[in-house]
Design an enzyme around this catalytic site. Structure first.
Site, PDB file in Angstrom:
ATOM      1  CE  LYS A   1       6.239   8.608   2.156  1.00 38.49           C
ATOM      2  NZ  LYS A   1       6.347   9.125   0.779  1.00 38.49           N
TER       3      LYS A   1
ATOM      4  CD  GLU B   1      -1.172  10.283   7.892  1.00 38.43           C
ATOM      5  OE1 GLU B   1      -0.156  10.865   7.455  1.00 38.43           O
ATOM      6  OE2 GLU B   1      -1.853   9.503   7.215  1.00 38.43           O
TER       7      GLU B   1
ATOM      8  CG  HIS C   1      -3.412   0.575   4.050  1.00 36.14           C
ATOM      9  ND1 HIS C   1      -4.272   1.558   4.477  1.00 36.14           N
ATOM     10  CD2 HIS C   1      -3.266  -0.292   5.077  1.00 36.14           C
ATOM     11  CE1 HIS C   1      -4.620   1.318   5.727  1.00 36.14           C
ATOM     12  NE2 HIS C   1      -4.033   0.195   6.115  1.00 36.14           N
TER      13      HIS C   1
ATOM     14  NE  ARG D   1       6.015   5.956  -6.403  1.00 34.99           N
ATOM     15  CZ  ARG D   1       4.717   5.691  -6.428  1.00 34.99           C
ATOM     16  NH1 ARG D   1       4.067   5.744  -7.581  1.00 34.99           N
ATOM     17  NH2 ARG D   1       4.040   5.403  -5.340  1.00 34.99           N
TER      18      ARG D   1
END
Lengths: 504, 166, 504, 166
Positions: free
Chosen positions: C116, C201, C236, C295
């Protein structure tokens, strides 16, 4: 305006209607016979009331009780579905007289189209072409019919004036066999519609059965939703339908011409709500009016798939006095839909009806697959009602994709407890004539055989042999084991031997 | 145990060691055989190929295997029994009497013959209604109606003996 | 060009891929663990091979064995589905090195988006806005992260660099709780991806999670299929998705702008095949790149419903070297689709996982309903794999109709043997904020409670009381009966009394 | 038989005559109660209203009714037992020990305490992984770890007693 609807039907169509009501925020009232206490429509409805014993005549045909229940439960409307009371003008009238809305056409339209003789007269007067046959008001004796037969010409069809769904219908090749067939037809018509009247119609060979779906509101708007191909039949029972028709195909001009004629036929009886005009179409594309079904059709979902219009919801909106939310020019057929009727009929044993408890059931799912059904694992399929277990509908971009998808879906379908006609549908999907769209109403009976088709599929007897042997072996072992446990005092091999002889 | 398994005119010799080994016409195979959640639906893996079939007892000692839409009538007998049959011929010979049993539960709409009637092959003996279909049951051969065990309006169960032709 | 595909996955997605292959006329090879011998993907595939024991590490993560099986069985391509090996660039490389086609992006694209940290760098270099956070190549120590945290600002998110699907993710409100949460996140990341690296983040509050579906062929064509709204999450984990997003709604300009940025992000790593770019969207409609899933996505069916494009079939066509059969201007979203993820989690018990044998299962069917599932009645839900039982997808003309249809479908859904989160979805469908489209990524955890929702539904304790009492009564009777039969010599009431005490 | 049935703070008196008659708080009702194909799915018709519910035994003498998505915890006791309880108080009182049982089968990722440890309310005692989710199991109260019956890497079955806090 009503907010609660009574569904005067059972099985998959009752469930279908309950779904439409629920999605419109309307309450639902189910009615059921003693055989259907656990049926899906009873489980899914908000309310449910017992009608009576299993036979239709004592339950689903008891219009009086049904209206009584509607009033008692505070339902404001009755949806008849198809079959049972759907095309009884007297029932529709009684519903209206009781101050309830009938979700269907006016009683007068049902009556006008209900007597096939009168119907043929009415529409031909309106300039709609009809199949040649005996004209007039039905009540003809066997002698009269036998006299008229030669003029109509052989082969011909004996049809019930009150008919529908192939009941009381017989094909006649020679005058000699006609008396017997007249008897059979009248008997079946009597049993199915309580009316033994029949009429004669020319049997057009090599013709197709193509029908047009109509929607008409109470404000005079009548639109057609294109055609359905229904030529795949057995004993005049539809087995598989598709929309559009591969015969009409891209001939938009023919489609619109048939649509216009259908609209005209509907207008000739001031038709309201959903209805279907059946046509006989010859190879030269000339077409004749056969009859009008003044109700929701079994095969309506394929039209829903290609037009995106929910026909049952539209029926309810129309009955609530709404205007159609679209015009003829908004209706467009895109993609291709096929419906296979999965019946409790053993296609490997001359389609003999099969009853019993559904021990295990696994429906196909996934992209482009819709199943409408009224049964579930554990439910008992009784001999009292028709053999339709479920409707398997697939939708895809093209006919070829739809066929591949239907093959996939049929392969996934698992149903244990009753025999079905799924193998028949699998053979049809593999038939080259079907793939090429080359079939007429006589294809199934005259040009198709399960035996031949089975031989043509990639066969695998070795695997069948291994599996059957392993099952037989397991059973032998288990039984031997049981005997051993219950009879420790005697030597096993003797009992085993005896058991085996017993079981042959 | 060793079995002789027959499908139409095909005959196989199948020896079952266990659920994972069979000897098919002398050739050993690794197999993986399972029933699906206790139902007559069976899954078989052999050489990696995945097969699934319904397997029904056909009520007279044989089996019906429905595999990918095709129906296979299968006869399975063990070696010893096979020898016996070879020696003494297979089972009792056809009785002269034809017994018409109800192929499904239903309503007898009308019995078209009575005891003592002479019938020809193809004559309709009886009309049985089930699932809203009227099924005309015909005589497979000429003869005399020796017995009638039902009447118009009767509700009959599957396999109920309705009448006999002698 | 390959004609046989190995599916390196299990459950509903393996079944979904098998269906696509079958409808394209391709043979399928399934792989399975010892826990999955009877799984649906094994039953539906043409071939099936055992991988190893139940734990993923010994079965579905054994890339070496899977490639070996592909070669042995003559498969020409491998479809990884989602999860397991789907985003392992080394696996993709090994597949290609073995001379097989990998139905997915290039290994280099997977690698670039897989870390990431690197991904954020790459796309921001390409001019794509990213959420503020720790830059750089991931491998930071707890001390470094604790030092950087204040600059990022609280609340913030700890995310796994190798992450996806919310695994190894933790929200941090204060620096004090950060050490513990870092540990937890690293532990979960290690367990899920074999890589404990994490980054930070900024946690944008009141933001929405909206993603764009991408399709790219090997000829340089890249198109987007519009957005999916994925804000309804718990821990999440996405629970419910819809397309289009009620937030984007008719703002075609925003949709196209997000689409263009997504295409740019995909091009920045020379992306091929299907992929998804996730954005965080603030109430002022400014949006930031979150990550790219290289994907097939769990929620792909809702995009299929509104665009009419079969994404899995397209994946296979792309892998076969075909050009996309449509351009950006051909892609149009019509109607509305909603997907509910039905998980084996007890929504009345803090979403605790629930395992067991499915004793009875009845899936909703009928118009506009699609169910993708890998289980069936009799199948055992094991603790080894994720809790997704099936995906319930509905499609209708408008969002309101879709919600009503989903309510109807959820009510029809019957599943006995394991507890599910269906009651949660039913409460969401009844939630006014959901109906109004007023929700963000924190809605479920901060503004929603099952208890409150249950209280708000039309409640019927009397009926619950009657039904429970009748079941208790029946049980008492039955047990008493058994005791009577087994102990005829003693008076019943005494035994009955004792039995009742025993059972309290 | 007459029962006292309790849901939260609501209490009803329900007398069951048979599957078709109940007396609810003194008012008689015609009911039609059936189980669906032997499953814990039950259908009830009362005053024409059609209800369907799942009914589970909650493992300690009570019932859970899932009706239209809402869950009702129901306690059903017969009259006599109800009187007994009223007289002697309901059953054994809470033991002082808290037993942490596995809420589902899974893998013990890590046990964060050892015997003798002092724990506060809310402390994480153990992490259990099931269905790819790591579930942190916390102590409902302060106390001392009196027993640890599991270790990292163990596979535990549902209801396995993992540790106790005293």
């Amino acid at each position: 305006m009503f907010n609660k609807v009574l569904i005067a039907n059972r099985g998959e169509i009752a469930v279908r209607i309950i779904r439409a009501c629920r999605e419109l925020g309307l309450d639902t009232v189910a009615v059921f016979s003693e055989a259907d206490r656990r049926a899906l429509h009873v489980r899914y409805a908000d309310e449910a009331f017992l009608l009576g014993p299993a036979p239709s005549s004592e339950s689903y045909l008891r219009g009086d009780k049904i209206i009584e229940i509607a009033l008692k439960s505070g339902a404001g409307a009755i949806h008849p579905g198809y079959g049972f009371l759907a095309e009884r003008s007297d029932f529709a009238q009684n519903v209206i007289d009781a101050g309830l809305a009938f979700i269907g056409p006016k009683p007068s339209s049902i009556a006008a189209m209900g007597d096939k003789g009168i119907a043929r007269k009415t529409v031909s007067a309106a300039g709609v072409p009809v199949v040649p046959g005996t004209e007039g008001d039905g009540a003809l004796t066997d002698d009269q019919l036998l006299a008229l037969a030669p003029d109509v010409g052989f082969p011909l069809l004996i049809k019930a004036t009150a008919g529908g769904g192939g009941k009381g219908m017989r094909a006649v090749d020679h005058i000699e066999e006609m008396p017997g067939l007249l008897q059979a037809a009248r008997r079946e018509a009597e049993a199915s519609f309580g009316d033994g009247n029949v009429y004669l119609e020319k049997l057009v060979e090599g013709a197709r059965h193509i029908e047009i779906q109509i929607l008409a509101d109470t404000h005079g708007n009548v639109v057609h939703l294109g055609e359905r191909e229904c030529s795949l039949q057995r004993r005049h029972q539809k087995l598989l339908e598709e929309a559009p028709s591969p015969f009409v195909g891209d001939d938009e001009e023919l489609r619109q011409r048939m649509g216009a004629v259908a609209v005209k036929a509907a207008q000739s009886v001031e038709y309201v709500n959903a209805g279907t005009i059946e046509f006989l179409v010859e190879s030269d594309k000339s077409f004749y009016f056969l009859e009008m079904n003044t109700r929701l059709q079994v095969e309506h979902p394929i039209t829903e798939a290609v037009t995106g219009i929910d026909i049952v919801k539209e029926q309810i909106r129309i009955a609530r006095g709404r205007q159609l939310s679209f015009t003829q020019s908004d209706v467009r057929m895109t993609g291709w839909a096929i419906e296979c009727r999965v019946n409790a009929e053993d296609s490997h044993n001359n389609f003999m009806p099969s009853t019993g408890r559904i021990a295990h059931m696994q429906l196909p799912t996934g992209p482009g697959v819709r199943v409408d059904t009224g049964v579930y694992p554990g439910f008992e399929i009784s001999p009292y009602y028709d053999s339709l277990i479920s409707k398997l509908i697939v939708y895809a971009g093209t006919r070829a994709e739809a066929i591949l998808r239907m093959r996939r879906a049929l392969e996934e379908y698992r149903l244990v407890g009753v025999r079905t006609n799924i193998p028949f549908h699998q053979n049809i999907m593999d038939s080259h004539r079907f793939m090429a769209g080359q079939f007429d109403t006589q294809f199934v009976e005259k040009r198709f055989s399960m035996e031949r088709a089975d031989q043509q599929r990639e066969s695998n007897p070795q695997v069948a042999a291994i599996m059957a042997t392993m099952v037989a072996h397991t059973q032998t072992q288990r039984s031997a084991h049981i005997i051993r446990r219950s009879k420790r005092d005697t030597s096993n091999w003797k009992w085993l031997g005896r058991w085996e002889r017993m079981h042959r | 145990m060793k079995y002789i398994t027959t499908i139409d005119d095909l005959q196989y010799t199948i020896e079952i060691i266990d659920n994972h080994q069979v000897i098919f016409d002398g050739v050993p195979y690794e197999v993986d055989f399972e029933s699906v959640s206790g139902q007559p639906v069976f899954t078989l893996l052999v050489n990696g190929k995945s097969h699934e079939a319904y397997i029904y007892d056909d009520d007279d000692g044989g089996w019906e295997v429905l595999l990918k839409g095709a129906l296979y009538p299968v006869a399975v007998v063990d070696e010893r029994e096979h020898r016996l049959r070879a020696a003494f011929g297979s089972g009792p010979t056809q009785s002269g009497e034809y017994n018409l049993k109800a192929p499904m539960p239903g309503l007898v709409v009308s019995v078209l013959v009575k005891e003592g009637d002479q019938v020809e092959e193809g004559d309709v003996l009886l009309i049985l209604e089930s699932m809203k279909m009227q099924n005309e049951l015909k005589s497979p051969r000429a003869g005399v109606v020796s017995r009638v065990n039902t009447k118009d309006g009767d509700h009959v169960e599957r396999k109920h003996l309705m009448l006999s032709v002698n």
